[in-house]
Design a protein around this motif. Structure first.
Motif, PDB file in Angstrom:
ATOM      1  N   THR A 164     -13.268  -4.490   6.812  1.00 54.56           N
ATOM      2  CA  THR A 164     -13.721  -4.728   5.439  1.00 54.56           C
ATOM      3  C   THR A 164     -13.979  -3.420   4.707  1.00 54.56           C
ATOM      4  OG1 THR A 164     -14.753  -6.807   6.126  1.00 54.56           O
ATOM      5  CG2 THR A 164     -15.454  -5.881   4.016  1.00 54.56           C
ATOM      6  N   LEU A 165     -14.680  -2.503   5.351  1.00 50.90           N
ATOM      7  CA  LEU A 165     -15.022  -1.233   4.703  1.00 50.90           C
ATOM      8  C   LEU A 165     -13.789  -0.354   4.490  1.00 50.90           C
ATOM      9  CD1 LEU A 165     -18.416  -0.432   6.453  1.00 50.90           C
ATOM     10  CD2 LEU A 165     -18.038  -1.281   4.136  1.00 50.90           C
ATOM     11  N   ILE A 166     -12.825  -0.405   5.411  1.00 49.61           N
ATOM     12  CA  ILE A 166     -11.578   0.331   5.205  1.00 49.61           C
ATOM     13  C   ILE A 166     -10.860  -0.222   3.971  1.00 49.61           C
ATOM     14  CG2 ILE A 166      -9.231   0.620   6.112  1.00 49.61           C
ATOM     15  CD1 ILE A 166     -10.418   1.117   8.838  1.00 49.61           C
ATOM     16  N   THR A 167     -10.837  -1.553   3.832  1.00 46.24           N
ATOM     17  CA  THR A 167     -10.196  -2.184   2.680  1.00 46.24           C
ATOM     18  C   THR A 167     -10.904  -1.811   1.386  1.00 46.24           C
ATOM     19  OG1 THR A 167      -9.574  -4.064   4.089  1.00 46.24           O
ATOM     20  CG2 THR A 167      -9.439  -4.382   1.712  1.00 46.24           C
ATOM     21  N   ILE A 168     -12.233  -1.877   1.401  1.00 47.34           N
ATOM     22  CA  ILE A 168     -13.007  -1.511   0.202  1.00 47.34           C
ATOM     23  C   ILE A 168     -12.779  -0.046  -0.151  1.00 47.34           C
ATOM     24  CG2 ILE A 168     -15.337  -1.219  -0.731  1.00 47.34           C
ATOM     25  CD1 ILE A 168     -16.191  -3.635   0.964  1.00 47.34           C
ATOM     26  N   GLY A 169     -12.876   0.821   0.854  1.00 51.87           N
ATOM     27  CA  GLY A 169     -12.693   2.249   0.598  1.00 51.87           C
ATOM     28  C   GLY A 169     -11.316   2.566   0.056  1.00 51.87           C
ATOM     29  N   GLU A 170     -10.287   1.929   0.624  1.00 49.59           N
ATOM     30  CA  GLU A 170      -8.925   2.154   0.159  1.00 49.59           C
ATOM     31  C   GLU A 170      -8.751   1.707  -1.285  1.00 49.59           C
ATOM     32  OE1 GLU A 170      -4.778   2.769  -0.182  1.00 49.59           O
ATOM     33  OE2 GLU A 170      -6.291   3.617   1.140  1.00 49.59           O
ATOM     34  N   ASN A 171      -9.234   0.513  -1.592  1.00 56.10           N
ATOM     35  CA  ASN A 171      -9.057  -0.024  -2.945  1.00 56.10           C
ATOM     36  C   ASN A 171      -9.707   0.870  -3.994  1.00 56.10           C
ATOM     37  OD1 ASN A 171      -7.630  -2.218  -1.994  1.00 56.10           O
ATOM     38  ND2 ASN A 171      -9.390  -3.580  -1.916  1.00 56.10           N
ATOM     39  N   TRP A 172     -10.921   1.310  -3.721  1.00 56.18           N
ATOM     40  CA  TRP A 172     -11.637   2.089  -4.741  1.00 56.18           C
ATOM     41  C   TRP A 172     -11.153   3.541  -4.811  1.00 56.18           C
ATOM     42  CZ3 TRP A 172     -14.176   0.082  -8.575  1.00 56.18           C
ATOM     43  CH2 TRP A 172     -14.638  -1.234  -8.451  1.00 56.18           C
ATOM     44  N   SER A 173     -10.908   4.152  -3.673  1.00 61.51           N
ATOM     45  CA  SER A 173     -10.432   5.542  -3.710  1.00 61.51           C
ATOM     46  C   SER A 173      -9.046   5.625  -4.340  1.00 61.51           C
ATOM     47  CB  SER A 173     -10.407   6.139  -2.303  1.00 61.51           C
ATOM     48  OG  SER A 173      -9.432   5.496  -1.493  1.00 61.51           O
ATOM     49  N   TYR A 174      -8.232   4.612  -4.061  1.00 62.66           N
ATOM     50  CA  TYR A 174      -6.873   4.589  -4.608  1.00 62.66           C
ATOM     51  C   TYR A 174      -6.886   4.300  -6.091  1.00 62.66           C
ATOM     52  CZ  TYR A 174      -1.836   3.660  -4.519  1.00 62.66           C
ATOM     53  OH  TYR A 174      -0.488   3.700  -4.723  1.00 62.66           O
ATOM     54  N   THR A 175      -7.757   3.344  -6.498  1.00 60.10           N
ATOM     55  CA  THR A 175      -7.829   2.964  -7.912  1.00 60.10           C
ATOM     56  C   THR A 175      -8.423   4.085  -8.767  1.00 60.10           C
ATOM     57  OG1 THR A 175      -8.103   0.634  -7.327  1.00 60.10           O
ATOM     58  CG2 THR A 175      -8.766   1.284  -9.548  1.00 60.10           C
ATOM     59  N   LEU A 176      -9.477   4.720  -8.285  1.00 60.98           N
ATOM     60  CA  LEU A 176     -10.186   5.724  -9.086  1.00 60.98           C
ATOM     61  C   LEU A 176      -9.561   7.113  -9.013  1.00 60.98           C
ATOM     62  CD1 LEU A 176     -13.889   4.735  -8.281  1.00 60.98           C
ATOM     63  CD2 LEU A 176     -12.568   4.187 -10.347  1.00 60.98           C
ATOM     64  N   PHE A 177      -9.062   7.489  -7.828  1.00 60.49           N
ATOM     65  CA  PHE A 177      -8.624   8.866  -7.649  1.00 60.49           C
ATOM     66  C   PHE A 177      -7.158   9.008  -7.233  1.00 60.49           C
ATOM     67  CE2 PHE A 177     -13.124   8.497  -6.246  1.00 60.49           C
ATOM     68  CZ  PHE A 177     -13.716   9.112  -7.347  1.00 60.49           C
ATOM     69  N   GLY A 178      -6.484   7.883  -6.992  1.00 58.32           N
ATOM     70  CA  GLY A 178      -5.085   7.949  -6.572  1.00 58.32           C
ATOM     71  C   GLY A 178      -4.918   8.485  -5.162  1.00 58.32           C
ATOM     72  N   VAL A 179      -5.992   8.452  -4.366  1.00 55.81           N
ATOM     73  CA  VAL A 179      -5.961   8.954  -2.998  1.00 55.81           C
ATOM     74  C   VAL A 179      -6.247   7.792  -2.055  1.00 55.81           C
ATOM     75  CG1 VAL A 179      -7.036  10.499  -1.321  1.00 55.81           C
ATOM     76  CG2 VAL A 179      -6.723  11.238  -3.691  1.00 55.81           C
ATOM     77  N   GLY A 180      -5.473   7.684  -0.995  1.00 57.73           N
ATOM     78  CA  GLY A 180      -5.732   6.617  -0.047  1.00 57.73           C
ATOM     79  C   GLY A 180      -4.660   6.517   1.007  1.00 57.73           C
ATOM     80  N   LEU A 181      -4.781   5.514   1.856  1.00 58.88           N
ATOM     81  CA  LEU A 181      -3.843   5.325   2.954  1.00 58.88           C
ATOM     82  C   LEU A 181      -2.451   4.951   2.460  1.00 58.88           C
ATOM     83  CD1 LEU A 181      -6.245   3.334   5.294  1.00 58.88           C
ATOM     84  CD2 LEU A 181      -5.544   5.718   5.561  1.00 58.88           C
ATOM     85  N   LYS A 182      -2.368   4.338   1.272  1.00 56.55           N
ATOM     86  CA  LYS A 182      -1.067   3.942   0.732  1.00 56.55           C
ATOM     87  C   LYS A 182      -0.178   5.145   0.449  1.00 56.55           C
ATOM     88  CE  LYS A 182      -2.590  -0.233  -1.768  1.00 56.55           C
ATOM     89  NZ  LYS A 182      -4.037  -0.012  -1.887  1.00 56.55           N
ATOM     90  N   VAL A 183      -0.802   6.236   0.027  1.00 59.03           N
ATOM     91  CA  VAL A 183      -0.012   7.389  -0.400  1.00 59.03           C
ATOM     92  C   VAL A 183      -0.197   8.611   0.485  1.00 59.03           C
ATOM     93  CG1 VAL A 183       0.105   6.702  -2.814  1.00 59.03           C
ATOM     94  CG2 VAL A 183      -1.861   8.012  -2.028  1.00 59.03           C
ATOM     95  N   GLY A 184      -1.171   8.584   1.375  1.00 57.99           N
ATOM     96  CA  GLY A 184      -1.418   9.742   2.233  1.00 57.99           C
ATOM     97  C   GLY A 184      -1.154   9.425   3.689  1.00 57.99           C
TER      98      GLY A 184
END
Length: 616
Positions: free
Chosen positions: A107-127
């Motif tokens: 759950t926390l990985i999902t939350i962290g990914e969604n917010w870091s990716y949405t706000l800063f463009g950084v996350g597991l999807k792109v890194g």
């Protein structure tokens, strides 16, 4: 906490039962955090869930709660067995806590990914860096440890309420899920007794191709040397048009033979509702024993995202057996789709964070930077499937010609040139040559396997260059048992599914709106074709999605008849023109075409309750 100390006033058998109830509650609370967050996140962004009516949203929420109770009930059952077999209560309790802990980490990985990716463009999807993955894991693991303590305390308190709340919740949840599975199905049916011969079916499509840019259609440069050489083997349709100016609705309409004006599926996050989810050609072919593969693009042309249920055995490189099994129990409605999307997304992120498998961002497919399911992978998948699975149905969509920038392997027109601008002609031409080479590779392989003449081959494109719905697209068919030729009658992509059924000897179901290409010349020259386009879209970083609806509506509609087209909706509300077709089946004046298309479109919009969202 030591279970013996906590339950010291109880007998050993009572303690075992309490430990089992603790397992139920701690897993339930952890799972509720995951499902609640997932629901809120999806319903507040541009998604299929956000576009549903309130009653359907509440149905999904209720269904997810029921499923979490079932998961917790499973934890209760396992805890009861463990405590009964081993007799080690503390070990059993810790096992239940570990399950809850893993759920919290995910759950926390999902939350962290969604917010870091949405706000800063950084996350597991792109890194893909080691440090990034490790950071996500450490933060999520520590956060889960902090959350587990109050959840465990809450679970102890709930445990002391006795068995009645647990039984009541379980009974309601199971009853609700049984009620959902008993809902009537709109599944399509077909009998193998109707089939003359089970030909293989291979659809070869390339993104954004104008027929007018292909040598086989008379273009000045020979961009299709292989097709031109073998033109006498194909039936060539010189006035073929898409039913959707965007990839998503175009591929879905090809697969189900139904207009996007009827289904409302035009652009992400649109998906088929329960009435249409199993009304597809590949679903019918599955009943006939076909192995079905979709080798297209995640997010944009994906059986999961567009909710084509029980349609494929493999979908964009993924095994579909798990999904098909899930939809058999949860149905093809919003709940089943939501479960598959949210759980699948969380699992993919967890696998990325734990170095098991890199998350494949669908935008990489569009930009040509993906390391999975490249155009080379697609042709190799065709070969693999054709070797091991027969009869087969393969829908393939190649991306080399997508644009606006191209990276062709063939450097004929673009030799010694540098690509300096979007849609540069020389590079576009060479991307078409690449597709021609791909067709040659498939043709040669089928020939060597001895199944060329036992395979129904379709060569086409999803839409014209630049998402233009009134540009002619290529449509060439190599029929196993029909003499080739040239057809000038106007045809559309929703004609392909009925044609395949016709060749197999299967009657077209009444829900398919297209007509067999073998019969189109009897339909009259003034046949009307309608196509949808999204009004506006935005890049959500994990894939382009529809922008919020405005006064211009969700989609605009292009109507085509004879030598003319008209565009309804959008910012212009109405525009019209003459098609670039060199040999239209008939000719009309602007007023004649406008009158015919307007009358027909009004009737369609009324009959479908404007599911396509036209503001006109």
């Amino acid at each position: 906490m030591n279970s013996s100390a906590h339950y010291k006033t109880t007998s050993k058998s009572q303690m075992k039962f309490k430990v089992a109830r603790f397992g139920f509650w701690v897993v339930l609370f952890a799972a509720l955090i995951f499902t609640s967050y997932s629901f809120v996140f999806e319903v507040t962004k541009v998604s299929f869930l956000a576009s549903l009516p309130l009653v359907d949203k509440l149905s999904v929420l209720s269904g997810m709660f029921a499923l979490t109770v079932v998961v917790a009930l499973l934890a209760f059952t396992v805890s009861s067995l463990l405590s009964g077999i081993s007799g080690k209560l503390e070990w059993t309790q810790n096992a239940a806590s570990l399950v809850a802990y893993v759920i919290l980490v995910v759950t926390l990985i999902t939350i962290g990914e969604n917010w870091s990716y949405t706000l800063f463009g950084v996350g597991l999807k792109v890194g893909d860096s080691f440090a990034l993955k490790l950071t996500f894991l450490i933060i999520s693991a520590l956060g889960a440890k902090l959350l587990l303590s109050p959840l465990s305390a809450l679970a102890y308190r709930a445990t002391n309420l006795g068995i009645i709340p647990l039984c009541a919740l379980s009974a309601v949840a199971i009853g609700y899920l049984i009620f959902l599975t008993m809902a009537p199905s709109a599944a399509a049916k077909v009998s193998s007794q109707d089939v003359k011969h089970k030909f293989n079916v291979l659809i070869l499509s390339s993104d954004g191709l104008d027929a007018s840019s292909m040598g086989i259609y008379g273009y000045s440069a020979d961009t299709t040397p292989f097709l031109s050489k073998h033109s006498d083997e194909f039936t060539i349709y010189t006035n073929a048009y898409t039913n959707n100016g965007n990839t998503t609705g175009s591929i879905v309409s090809l697969l189900n033979g139904i207009s996007p004006l009827t289904t409302g599926v035009v652009y992400p996050p649109d998906s088929l509702d329960t009435n249409f989810a199993e009304r597809t050609l590949p679903h019918l072919l599955g009943q006939l024993g076909y192995y079905r593969a979709n080798l297209a693009v995640p997010h944009f042309a994906d059986a999961r995202d567009q909710n084509l249920t029980n349609a494929f055995d493999e979908n964009n490189g993924e095994d579909e057996r798990y999904r098909n099994l899930t939809t058999n129990y949860l149905g093809d409605g919003p709940l089943g789709q939501f479960v598959l999307h949210t759980v699948g997304y969380a699992v993919e992120l967890m696998m990325d964070a734990t170095f098991i498998k890199e998350y494949d961002n669908p935008m990489d497919q569009i930009e040509g930077t993906s390391s999975t399911l490249t155009d080379v992978d697609r042709i190799e998948a065709i070969k693999r499937i054709a070797r091991h699975h027969r009869p087969f149905f393969i829908n393939t969509h190649f991306m080399g010609s997508h644009g606006p920038m191209f990276n062709p392997s063939s450097r004929v027109a673009s030799a010694n040139l540098k690509q300096e601008r979007p849609w540069q002609k020389e590079f576009y031409e060479d991307s078409i040559r690449d597709f021609d080479n791909t067709i040659e590779a498939a043709y040669t392989f089928l020939t060597k396997q001895g199944i060329l003449n036992d395979t129904f081959i379709v060569i086409t494109s999803d839409h014209g260059q630049g998402y233009n719905a009134h540009k002619r697209i290529p449509l060439m068919v190599r029929f196993p048992s029909v003499s080739p030729g040239v057809v000038a009658q106007s045809v559309q992509r929703i004609d392909i599914a009925p044609t395949i059924l016709s060749v197999l000897g299967v009657q077209k179901p009444n829900w398919m709106e297209g007509d067999s290409l073998l019969e189109v010349q009897s339909l009259g020259q003034s046949r009307m074709i309608f196509s949808a386009n999204v009004v506006s879209s935005r890049n959500s970083k994990s894939g382009w999605v529809r922008s919020s609806e405005t006064n211009n509506g969700r989609n605009l509609i292009t109507g085509i008849v004879c030598n003319r087209y008209a565009v309804f909706g959008g910012s212009d509300k109405f525009s019209s023109g003459v098609l670039d077709a060199p040999n239209p089946p008939c000719k009309l004046t602007e007023l004649e075409a406008q009158t015919m298309l307007t009358s027909a479109l009004k009737l369609r919009i009324e009959n479908t309750k404007n599911v396509v969202g036209l503001a006109w």
